[in-house]
Scaffold this active site. Sequence first.
Site, PDB file in Angstrom:
ATOM      1  N   SER A   1       0.887  -1.107  -0.001  1.00 13.57           N
ATOM      2  CA  SER A   1      -0.002   0.085   0.021  1.00 13.57           C
ATOM      3  C   SER A   1       0.757   1.174   0.160  1.00 13.57           C
ATOM      4  O   SER A   1       1.603   1.276   0.924  1.00 13.57           O
ATOM      5  CB  SER A   1      -0.880   0.087   1.277  1.00 13.57           C
ATOM      6  OG  SER A   1      -1.394   1.426   1.332  1.00 13.57           O
TER       7      SER A   1
ATOM      8  N   HIS B   1      -1.302  -1.326  -4.285  1.00 14.86           N
ATOM      9  CA  HIS B   1      -2.433  -1.058  -3.468  1.00 14.86           C
ATOM     10  C   HIS B   1      -2.535   0.344  -3.333  1.00 14.86           C
ATOM     11  O   HIS B   1      -1.573   0.910  -2.820  1.00 14.86           O
ATOM     12  CB  HIS B   1      -2.362  -1.662  -2.154  1.00 14.86           C
ATOM     13  CG  HIS B   1      -3.745  -1.662  -1.593  1.00 14.86           C
ATOM     14  ND1 HIS B   1      -4.718  -2.572  -1.810  1.00 14.86           N
ATOM     15  CD2 HIS B   1      -4.221  -0.800  -0.523  1.00 14.86           C
ATOM     16  CE1 HIS B   1      -5.879  -2.259  -0.909  1.00 14.86           C
ATOM     17  NE2 HIS B   1      -5.397  -1.143  -0.162  1.00 14.86           N
TER      18      HIS B   1
ATOM     19  N   ASP C   1      -4.815   3.349  -1.871  1.00 12.47           N
ATOM     20  CA  ASP C   1      -5.811   3.671  -0.899  1.00 12.47           C
ATOM     21  C   ASP C   1      -6.428   5.104  -1.033  1.00 12.47           C
ATOM     22  O   ASP C   1      -5.799   6.153  -0.671  1.00 12.47           O
ATOM     23  CB  ASP C   1      -5.302   3.642   0.604  1.00 12.47           C
ATOM     24  CG  ASP C   1      -5.004   2.043   1.143  1.00 12.47           C
ATOM     25  OD1 ASP C   1      -6.149   1.428   0.688  1.00 12.47           O
ATOM     26  OD2 ASP C   1      -3.994   1.830   1.488  1.00 12.47           O
TER      27      ASP C   1
ATOM     28  N   MET D   1      -8.935   7.798  -0.058  1.00 12.84           N
ATOM     29  CA  MET D   1      -9.609   8.293   1.314  1.00 12.84           C
ATOM     30  C   MET D   1     -10.397   9.796   1.049  1.00 12.84           C
ATOM     31  O   MET D   1      -9.542  10.722   0.417  1.00 12.84           O
ATOM     32  CB  MET D   1      -8.792   8.500   2.405  1.00 12.84           C
ATOM     33  CG  MET D   1      -8.061   7.159   2.763  1.00 12.84           C
ATOM     34  SD  MET D   1      -7.100   7.191   4.232  1.00 12.84           S
ATOM     35  CE  MET D   1      -6.604   5.349   4.294  1.00 12.84           C
TER      36      MET D   1
ATOM     37  N   HIS E   1      -8.209   0.728  -3.812  1.00  8.53           N
ATOM     38  CA  HIS E   1      -9.270   0.630  -2.675  1.00  8.53           C
ATOM     39  C   HIS E   1     -10.022   1.968  -2.384  1.00  8.53           C
ATOM     40  O   HIS E   1      -9.211   2.725  -1.781  1.00  8.53           O
ATOM     41  CB  HIS E   1      -8.454   0.091  -1.818  1.00  8.53           C
ATOM     42  CG  HIS E   1      -9.161  -0.082  -0.256  1.00  8.53           C
ATOM     43  ND1 HIS E   1      -8.295  -0.163   0.801  1.00  8.53           N
ATOM     44  CD2 HIS E   1     -10.561  -0.277   0.117  1.00  8.53           C
ATOM     45  CE1 HIS E   1      -9.559  -0.545   1.901  1.00  8.53           C
ATOM     46  NE2 HIS E   1     -11.006  -0.221   1.439  1.00  8.53           N
TER      47      HIS E   1
ATOM     48  N   MET F   1     -12.126   4.348  -0.395  1.00  8.45           N
ATOM     49  CA  MET F   1     -12.795   4.409   0.913  1.00  8.45           C
ATOM     50  C   MET F   1     -13.402   5.858   0.902  1.00  8.45           C
ATOM     51  O   MET F   1     -13.035   7.031   1.378  1.00  8.45           O
ATOM     52  CB  MET F   1     -11.531   4.473   2.018  1.00  8.45           C
ATOM     53  CG  MET F   1     -11.102   3.162   2.293  1.00  8.45           C
ATOM     54  SD  MET F   1      -9.752   3.093   3.151  1.00  8.45           S
ATOM     55  CE  MET F   1      -8.386   3.149   1.937  1.00  8.45           C
TER      56      MET F   1
ATOM     57  N   MET G   1     -11.045  -6.029   5.954  1.00 11.60           N
ATOM     58  CA  MET G   1     -10.002  -5.190   6.525  1.00 11.60           C
ATOM     59  C   MET G   1      -9.844  -5.798   8.122  1.00 11.60           C
ATOM     60  O   MET G   1     -10.514  -6.305   8.700  1.00 11.60           O
ATOM     61  CB  MET G   1     -10.785  -3.925   7.100  1.00 11.60           C
ATOM     62  CG  MET G   1     -11.190  -3.170   5.642  1.00 11.60           C
ATOM     63  SD  MET G   1      -9.805  -2.420   4.740  1.00 11.60           S
ATOM     64  CE  MET G   1      -8.883  -1.544   5.924  1.00 11.60           C
TER      65      MET G   1
ATOM     66  N   ASP H   1      -6.323  -6.758   4.189  1.00 12.08           N
ATOM     67  CA  ASP H   1      -5.616  -5.159   4.254  1.00 12.08           C
ATOM     68  C   ASP H   1      -5.907  -4.729   5.880  1.00 12.08           C
ATOM     69  O   ASP H   1      -6.910  -4.409   6.492  1.00 12.08           O
ATOM     70  CB  ASP H   1      -6.647  -4.437   3.666  1.00 12.08           C
ATOM     71  CG  ASP H   1      -6.056  -2.819   3.271  1.00 12.08           C
ATOM     72  OD1 ASP H   1      -4.924  -2.714   3.689  1.00 12.08           O
ATOM     73  OD2 ASP H   1      -6.774  -2.186   2.816  1.00 12.08           O
TER      74      ASP H   1
HETATM   75  C1  DX5 Z   1      -6.226   1.297   5.677  1.00 11.70           C
HETATM   76  C2  DX5 Z   1      -5.506   1.198   4.359  1.00 11.70           C
HETATM   77  C3  DX5 Z   1      -4.350  -0.040   4.282  1.00 11.70           C
HETATM   78  C4  DX5 Z   1      -3.434   0.379   5.240  1.00 11.70           C
HETATM   79  C5  DX5 Z   1      -2.595  -0.630   5.194  1.00 11.70           C
HETATM   80  O1  DX5 Z   1      -7.127   2.292   5.602  1.00 11.70           O
HETATM   81  O2  DX5 Z   1      -6.898   0.393   3.645  1.00 11.70           O
HETATM   82  O3  DX5 Z   1      -4.330  -0.384   2.973  1.00 11.70           O
HETATM   83  O4  DX5 Z   1      -2.653   1.375   4.313  1.00 11.70           O
HETATM   84  O5  DX5 Z   1      -1.301  -0.176   5.914  1.00 11.70           O
HETATM   85  P1  DX5 Z   1      -0.750  -1.113   6.967  1.00 11.70           P
HETATM   86  O6  DX5 Z   1      -0.109  -2.323   6.247  1.00 11.70           O
HETATM   87  O7  DX5 Z   1       0.241  -0.324   7.547  1.00 11.70           O
HETATM   88  O8  DX5 Z   1      -1.878  -1.726   7.910  1.00 11.70           O
HETATM   89 ZN    ZN Z   2      -6.352  -0.313   1.658  1.00 12.42          ZN
END
Ligand code: DX5
Ligand code: ZN
Length: 230
Positions: A10, A35, A37, A39, A69, A71, A140, A182
Amino acid sequence: MRQSTVIAPSILSANFARLGDDVAGVVESGADWVHFDVMDNHYVPNLSFGPMICEALRPFAAHAMMDVHLMVEPVDALVVPFAKAGAGLISFHPEASHHVDRTLALIREQGCKTGLVFNPATPLAWLDHLMDKLDLVMLMAVNPGFGGQGFIASTLDKLAEARRRIDAYEQLSGRTIRLEVDGGVKTDNIAAIAAAGADTFVAGSAVFGSQDRRATIAALRAAAEASREP
Ligand code: DX5
Ligand code: ZN
């Protein structure tokens, strides 16, 4: 049937001042997917990056698939921009879409693979009527919004339940679905996570926080594969 092991770093834990180099470096070091992320400071209490950054990074990821991903809430408005930006798979949280089936169809129409993401407290019952529409189920192991959180142990039982559902579906349909995890994945817990049924592993801080990313990715893969049933 368990799919081949995929390690998906990620980039939430990458150095944002040199994202292109970090993406290229981690792919050269053995990452299978990147990956990404997304947000929105609405569905989750944090803000990261959008489709323009994804498009800019796509060439740096070379052969590796962009595992986007989302969110975000609502979801649909961002599906087309991310597909155009080079996403190979787009996953989202069912609570964030009023019409989950429609969102999944939209992702497929754009030529991307689909993923549905389950927060720690989200029941797997969402899978009851959706398996045909899914290429990936993601659990998650932390509450979404931040990297570097600790792995929630009850995720292991939930992974085993998801594995059972996927195995049963695959036997009936002949289609395969990946099971991704994840949050909080490290070299010292990935064996137990793989044994519980995951085949696809997001690792943010474990990879980007390590001095030797190639060695860390190799160690993650080796531990995951060693714990799988023959
Ligand atoms: C959390 C993200 C994850 C996160 C994973 O909201 O979706 O992908 O960044 O990071 P680590 O591996 O550090 O938990
Ligand atoms: Zn993620």
